[in-house]
Scaffold this motif. Structure first.
Motif, PDB file in Angstrom:
ATOM      1  N   VAL A 162      39.861  36.738  56.245  1.00 31.32           N
ATOM      2  CA  VAL A 162      40.754  35.666  55.819  1.00 31.32           C
ATOM      3  C   VAL A 162      41.218  35.552  54.556  1.00 31.32           C
ATOM      4  N   LEU A 163      40.875  36.635  53.715  1.00 35.09           N
ATOM      5  CA  LEU A 163      41.102  36.726  52.465  1.00 35.09           C
ATOM      6  C   LEU A 163      42.588  37.030  51.958  1.00 35.09           C
ATOM      7  N   LEU A 164      43.148  38.074  52.610  1.00 33.35           N
ATOM      8  CA  LEU A 164      44.397  38.494  52.576  1.00 33.35           C
ATOM      9  C   LEU A 164      45.432  37.534  53.082  1.00 33.35           C
ATOM     10  N   PRO A 165      45.240  37.013  54.457  1.00 27.95           N
ATOM     11  CA  PRO A 165      46.165  35.784  54.756  1.00 27.95           C
ATOM     12  C   PRO A 165      46.263  34.557  53.892  1.00 27.95           C
ATOM     13  N   LEU A 166      45.172  34.313  53.347  1.00 22.18           N
ATOM     14  CA  LEU A 166      45.213  33.201  52.110  1.00 22.18           C
ATOM     15  C   LEU A 166      45.887  33.634  51.106  1.00 22.18           C
ATOM     16  N   VAL A 167      45.625  34.645  50.551  1.00 24.09           N
ATOM     17  CA  VAL A 167      46.355  35.294  49.323  1.00 24.09           C
ATOM     18  C   VAL A 167      47.840  35.392  49.610  1.00 24.09           C
ATOM     19  N   ASP A 168      47.991  35.824  50.708  1.00 20.05           N
ATOM     20  CA  ASP A 168      49.570  35.927  50.997  1.00 20.05           C
ATOM     21  C   ASP A 168      50.463  34.792  51.094  1.00 20.05           C
ATOM     22  N   GLN A 169      49.539  33.689  51.090  1.00 22.35           N
ATOM     23  CA  GLN A 169      50.427  32.217  50.783  1.00 22.35           C
ATOM     24  C   GLN A 169      51.210  32.172  49.745  1.00 22.35           C
ATOM     25  N   GLU A 170      50.624  33.161  48.543  1.00 24.02           N
ATOM     26  CA  GLU A 170      51.423  32.953  47.527  1.00 24.02           C
ATOM     27  C   GLU A 170      52.790  33.935  47.558  1.00 24.02           C
ATOM     28  N   PRO A 171      53.717  33.609  47.066  1.00 19.40           N
ATOM     29  CA  PRO A 171      55.125  34.489  47.251  1.00 19.40           C
ATOM     30  C   PRO A 171      55.017  35.674  46.393  1.00 19.40           C
ATOM     31  N   GLY A 172      55.420  36.733  47.142  1.00 15.18           N
ATOM     32  CA  GLY A 172      55.158  38.264  46.747  1.00 15.18           C
ATOM     33  C   GLY A 172      54.003  38.813  46.419  1.00 15.18           C
ATOM     34  N   ARG A 173      53.073  38.287  46.870  1.00 11.82           N
ATOM     35  CA  ARG A 173      51.699  38.745  46.765  1.00 11.82           C
ATOM     36  C   ARG A 173      51.511  39.956  47.974  1.00 11.82           C
ATOM     37  N   GLN A 174      51.935  39.959  49.155  1.00 11.19           N
ATOM     38  CA  GLN A 174      51.899  41.008  49.938  1.00 11.19           C
ATOM     39  C   GLN A 174      52.799  41.981  49.696  1.00 11.19           C
ATOM     40  N   ALA A 175      53.916  41.685  49.344  1.00  8.43           N
ATOM     41  CA  ALA A 175      54.812  42.926  49.085  1.00  8.43           C
ATOM     42  C   ALA A 175      54.150  43.628  47.733  1.00  8.43           C
ATOM     43  N   ASP A 176      53.677  43.115  46.799  1.00  5.94           N
ATOM     44  CA  ASP A 176      52.839  44.012  45.754  1.00  5.94           C
ATOM     45  C   ASP A 176      52.003  44.680  46.215  1.00  5.94           C
ATOM     46  N   ARG A 177      51.016  44.216  46.990  1.00  2.00           N
ATOM     47  CA  ARG A 177      49.880  44.854  47.634  1.00  2.00           C
ATOM     48  C   ARG A 177      50.370  46.013  48.399  1.00  2.00           C
TER      49      ARG A 177
ATOM     50  N   ALA B  44      45.497  50.897  57.078  1.00  2.62           N
ATOM     51  CA  ALA B  44      44.113  51.186  56.496  1.00  2.62           C
ATOM     52  C   ALA B  44      43.707  50.783  55.356  1.00  2.62           C
ATOM     53  N   GLY B  45      44.662  50.430  54.563  1.00  4.79           N
ATOM     54  CA  GLY B  45      44.238  49.842  53.179  1.00  4.79           C
ATOM     55  C   GLY B  45      43.950  48.548  53.258  1.00  4.79           C
ATOM     56  N   GLU B  46      44.685  47.637  53.991  1.00  4.02           N
ATOM     57  CA  GLU B  46      44.364  46.334  54.109  1.00  4.02           C
ATOM     58  C   GLU B  46      43.060  46.093  54.892  1.00  4.02           C
ATOM     59  N   ARG B  47      42.540  47.051  55.945  1.00  5.37           N
ATOM     60  CA  ARG B  47      41.395  46.970  56.627  1.00  5.37           C
ATOM     61  C   ARG B  47      40.147  47.211  55.722  1.00  5.37           C
ATOM     62  N   LEU B  48      40.440  48.413  54.990  1.00  2.71           N
ATOM     63  CA  LEU B  48      39.345  48.587  53.749  1.00  2.71           C
ATOM     64  C   LEU B  48      39.230  47.514  52.659  1.00  2.71           C
ATOM     65  N   ILE B  49      40.380  46.693  52.614  1.00  4.34           N
ATOM     66  CA  ILE B  49      40.304  45.520  51.517  1.00  4.34           C
ATOM     67  C   ILE B  49      39.515  44.442  52.333  1.00  4.34           C
ATOM     68  N   GLU B  50      39.565  44.294  53.548  1.00  9.10           N
ATOM     69  CA  GLU B  50      38.911  43.232  54.024  1.00  9.10           C
ATOM     70  C   GLU B  50      37.508  43.603  54.089  1.00  9.10           C
ATOM     71  N   VAL B  51      37.050  44.920  54.479  1.00 10.26           N
ATOM     72  CA  VAL B  51      35.564  45.348  54.475  1.00 10.26           C
ATOM     73  C   VAL B  51      34.999  45.311  53.201  1.00 10.26           C
ATOM     74  N   PHE B  52      35.927  45.833  52.307  1.00  9.55           N
ATOM     75  CA  PHE B  52      35.344  45.737  50.835  1.00  9.55           C
ATOM     76  C   PHE B  52      34.956  44.278  50.441  1.00  9.55           C
ATOM     77  N   ALA B  53      35.824  43.403  50.633  1.00  8.35           N
ATOM     78  CA  ALA B  53      35.630  42.011  50.373  1.00  8.35           C
ATOM     79  C   ALA B  53      34.261  41.472  51.040  1.00  8.35           C
ATOM     80  N   SER B  54      34.107  41.882  52.368  1.00  8.61           N
ATOM     81  CA  SER B  54      33.039  41.617  53.122  1.00  8.61           C
ATOM     82  C   SER B  54      31.708  42.120  52.487  1.00  8.61           C
ATOM     83  N   LEU B  55      31.843  43.383  52.009  1.00  8.12           N
ATOM     84  CA  LEU B  55      30.478  43.928  51.385  1.00  8.12           C
ATOM     85  C   LEU B  55      30.351  43.442  50.347  1.00  8.12           C
ATOM     86  N   ALA B  56      31.221  42.991  49.339  1.00  6.26           N
ATOM     87  CA  ALA B  56      30.888  42.356  48.058  1.00  6.26           C
ATOM     88  C   ALA B  56      30.358  41.064  48.172  1.00  6.26           C
ATOM     89  N   VAL B  57      31.017  40.129  49.139  1.00  7.54           N
ATOM     90  CA  VAL B  57      30.258  39.102  49.527  1.00  7.54           C
ATOM     91  C   VAL B  57      28.615  39.171  50.191  1.00  7.54           C
TER      92      VAL B  57
END
Length: 165
Positions: free
Chosen positions: A17-32, A45-58
């Motif tokens: 849920v991290l990226l969908p929540l952050v993407d509520q901010e204008p321009g966030r998805q385009a910057d990423r 691949a990048g967004e999936r790795l970001i998801e798993v990276f966040a999961s691993l950090a938590v």
């Protein structure tokens, strides 16, 4: 179900849920997406790795604190953001379940693990992704109109937006 399995599933949920929540901010998805292109990483691949990276950090923070899954809601997102860049990649892999109930999670963790042990260019990409994860968590925790200071806040906000559980 073992608490370690439940803990991983809750951590993985936060990652999803991290990226969908952050993407509520204008321009966030385009910057990423631009960052990923610059780094030579495909968006998928990048967004999936970001998801798993966040999961691993938590998961790493919760495991280090011997935190049961039922207490994950109280974990500050800022602490997770610090772990995303403060822990070495291989440290994020410690304490994971031996098996995963979700094949998607198992594949993503395997890809992360492969990147860690491959080193070189793959390790550089993980470093870049760690910065992106940290930034996303900080944005979510501190810079949105409805800031999510804890994992529980993020879970509640995701439910309010109708994101999959």
């Amino acid at each position: 179900m073992l608490d370690s399995d439940l803990l991983w599933r809750r951590c993985a949920h936060l990652g999803r849920v991290l990226l969908p929540l952050v993407d509520q901010e204008p321009g966030r998805q385009a910057d990423r997406h631009e960052n990923l292109r610059t780094w030579g990483i495909t968006t998928v691949a990048g967004e999936r790795l970001i998801e798993v990276f966040a999961s691993l950090a938590v998961h790493a923070v919760a495991t280090d604190a011997s935190m049961p899954a039922t207490e994950l809601d109280a974990l500050p997102l800022r602490t997770v953001a610090d772990a995303a860049t403060g822990k070495r990649d291989f440290e994020l892999l410690a304490g994971l379940p031996h098996t995963f109930t979700d094949d998607h999670d198992e594949q993503a963790v395997s890809l992360f693990r492969l990147s860690v042990y491959e080193g070189g260019h793959a390790a550089r990409k993980l470093f870049q992704l760690s910065r992106e994860v940290r930034h996303a968590l900080i944005v979510l925790a501190e810079h949105t109109p409805m800031s999510c200071h804890t994992c529980g806040d993020a879970f509640r906000r995701a439910a309010a937006f109708g994101l999959p559980q």
